[in-house]
Design a protein around this motif. Structure first.
Motif, PDB file in Angstrom:
ATOM      1  N   TRP A  21      17.992  77.900  25.763  1.00  0.00           N
ATOM      2  CA  TRP A  21      17.605  78.590  26.998  1.00  0.00           C
ATOM      3  C   TRP A  21      18.630  78.337  28.099  1.00  0.00           C
ATOM      4  N   LEU A  22      19.113  77.118  28.196  1.00  0.00           N
ATOM      5  CA  LEU A  22      20.120  76.780  29.205  1.00  0.00           C
ATOM      6  C   LEU A  22      21.423  77.535  28.949  1.00  0.00           C
ATOM      7  N   ALA A  23      21.826  77.603  27.682  1.00  0.00           N
ATOM      8  CA  ALA A  23      23.046  78.326  27.333  1.00  0.00           C
ATOM      9  C   ALA A  23      22.927  79.805  27.698  1.00  0.00           C
ATOM     10  N   GLY A  24      21.757  80.390  27.437  1.00  0.00           N
ATOM     11  CA  GLY A  24      21.537  81.786  27.796  1.00  0.00           C
ATOM     12  C   GLY A  24      21.586  82.008  29.291  1.00  0.00           C
ATOM     13  N   SER A  25      21.007  81.072  30.047  1.00  0.00           N
ATOM     14  CA  SER A  25      21.015  81.193  31.511  1.00  0.00           C
ATOM     15  C   SER A  25      22.435  81.133  32.063  1.00  0.00           C
ATOM     16  N   ILE A  26      23.245  80.237  31.520  1.00  0.00           N
ATOM     17  CA  ILE A  26      24.635  80.146  31.950  1.00  0.00           C
ATOM     18  C   ILE A  26      25.403  81.407  31.578  1.00  0.00           C
TER      19      ILE A  26
END
Length: 416
Positions: free
Chosen positions: A328-333
């Motif tokens: 999820w963090l990778a997608g947000s970045i």
């Protein structure tokens, strides 16, 4: 994109070329291979320190040289030549990583640092060439096109490199370690090959006074002091640069240390590589969309939103527990990384004198590289002292907040 010229497409293709270094080497395989192969005998915190130091030293050197080199390039019409010279250094050093054996972490640090100097040095002149290929009304679009192509190009080769490490037998390789080493060679070939369109099709504006290196060096040094005084008188440009210094520190640190941070939390390397690959392909359409939004709404407004997302990601990452959180963090970045980089470049290009673009972008990149010196060292030092990787990531939030506060005060005409 029909109105984009052949020169602009060729310029943007360089991002496709050198982004393979960012993904496979800088953010992807080098941190993992450094910890698990070259520096296997060091503790996790020690290897994090040396990785941060390698990034910091290479950033420091190019930061010190960038304004002088930019002045030389402007005075001598040497932007493209200097870009290609630094590219050659980066390509050769990336290929040389193949030769570093198990346990030789010192050589890995030296060669990686030289490759990073080549990568960062070339980017000074790549950024400056945008004013030679794009009209003022196209700056946001062309800048975003470059980053978008970079993310998809870097992602394509990264996907191949991941396949090489997961299934080395498909590529007639002995094991995962050999696959990683050949991945470095593939990046060097990719970077060199796709730099050719820029070499052949991009032309910078003619500069009166010739293109001799020694004369350009003398003129560049003489011009540097005048430009620095000029820069100080341009209050809005100076304010933007201070803001950029702060928030791009956070961006660079997250990009360079994310895999190392994930490893410190105990995540499997395959999870981290998959997350990085996902970021690349999300960033491709997101960069184009944010470039379009910057042209039609407000470049500064979009930048402030991107900075806010980054700050929230850092806070969230300090509490994440499993692989799902990391995805999820990778997608947000991925949604904001291309936008924050592309719109920073185009906003700055809109504020500076066109005939001194390389020199002014030298200051731009100098601040970005000094930020890359501070960020990794801060994160590595906090991790070493506190013994907590989770606490170290929270330091970055302060930089995003301060950068956003200064950027909010910058006044610039977003419309061409």
């Amino acid at each position: 994109m029909r109105s984009v010229s052949k020169a602009a497409w060729s310029w943007a293709m360089y991002d496709w070329a050198n982004s393979a270094y960012t993904t496979t080497v800088m953010a992807g395989f080098f941190p993992v291979f450094f910890k698990q192969f070259w520096a296997a005998d060091l503790s996790a915190n020690e290897s994090t320190f040396w990785l941060g130091l390698a990034n910091a030293l290479s950033g420091l050197l190019i930061a010190l040289l960038a304004p002088v080199l930019g002045a030389m390039a402007d005075r001598g019409g040497l932007k493209k030549r200097m870009l290609l010279s630094f590219t050659t250094l980066g390509v050769l050093m990336t290929a040389a990583l193949f030769l570093v054996d198990h346990g030789e972490w010192g050589w890995a640090v030296v060669i990686f640092s030289l490759g990073a100097i080549g990568f960062s040095g070339a980017n000074v002149f790549y950024d400056a060439l945008i004013v030679d290929v794009a009209q003022r009304s196209q700056l946001d679009r062309i800048s975003s096109l470059g980053y978008a192509l970079g993310y998809i190009g870097g992602g394509v080769l990264f996907a191949v490199n991941i396949a090489m490490t997961l299934h080395p037998e498909w590529f007639m390789l002995a094991d995962k370690a050999e696959a990683v080493r050949w991945s470095f060679v593939s990046v060097a070939i990719w970077w060199g090959l796709f730099s050719l369109p820029l070499a052949y099709h991009v032309r910078e504006a003619d500069v009166e006074g010739g293109t001799h290196w020694h004369q350009a060096a003398r003129d560049g040094f003489a011009q540097l002091g005048d430009t620095f005084r000029h820069l100080r008188s341009l209050r809005q440009v100076w304010l933007f640069l201070l803001a950029y210094f702060l928030y791009i520190d956070g961006v660079n640190t997250v990009a360079r240390m994310a895999v190392d941070y994930g490893l410190a939390l105990g995540f499997d390397a395959s999870v981290l590589m998959t997350a990085l690959l996902m970021t690349q392909f999300i960033a491709f359409p997101a960069a184009l969309a944010l470039g379009w939004l910057g042209e039609r709404w407000s470049c500064k407004g979009v930048l402030l939103v991107c900075i806010g997302v980054y700050a929230m990601v850092c806070i969230w990452s300090s509490t994440m527990q499993d692989a799902g959180d990391f995805y999820w963090l990778a997608g947000s970045i991925g949604l904001v990384i291309g936008g924050i980089q592309a719109l920073s470049r185009s906003m700055y290009a809109r504020m500076i004198p066109e005939h001194q673009s390389a020199e002014f972008f030298g200051f731009f990149n100098m601040l970005g590289k000094f930020a890359a010196v501070v960020g990794p060292l801060l994160m590595g030092a906090v991790s070493m002292v506190s013994g907590s990787a989770r606490f170290s990531i929270l330091v970055i939030v302060i930089l995003f907040a301060a950068g956003a506060a200064l950027l909010y005060r910058v006044q610039v005409n977003d419309k061409p």
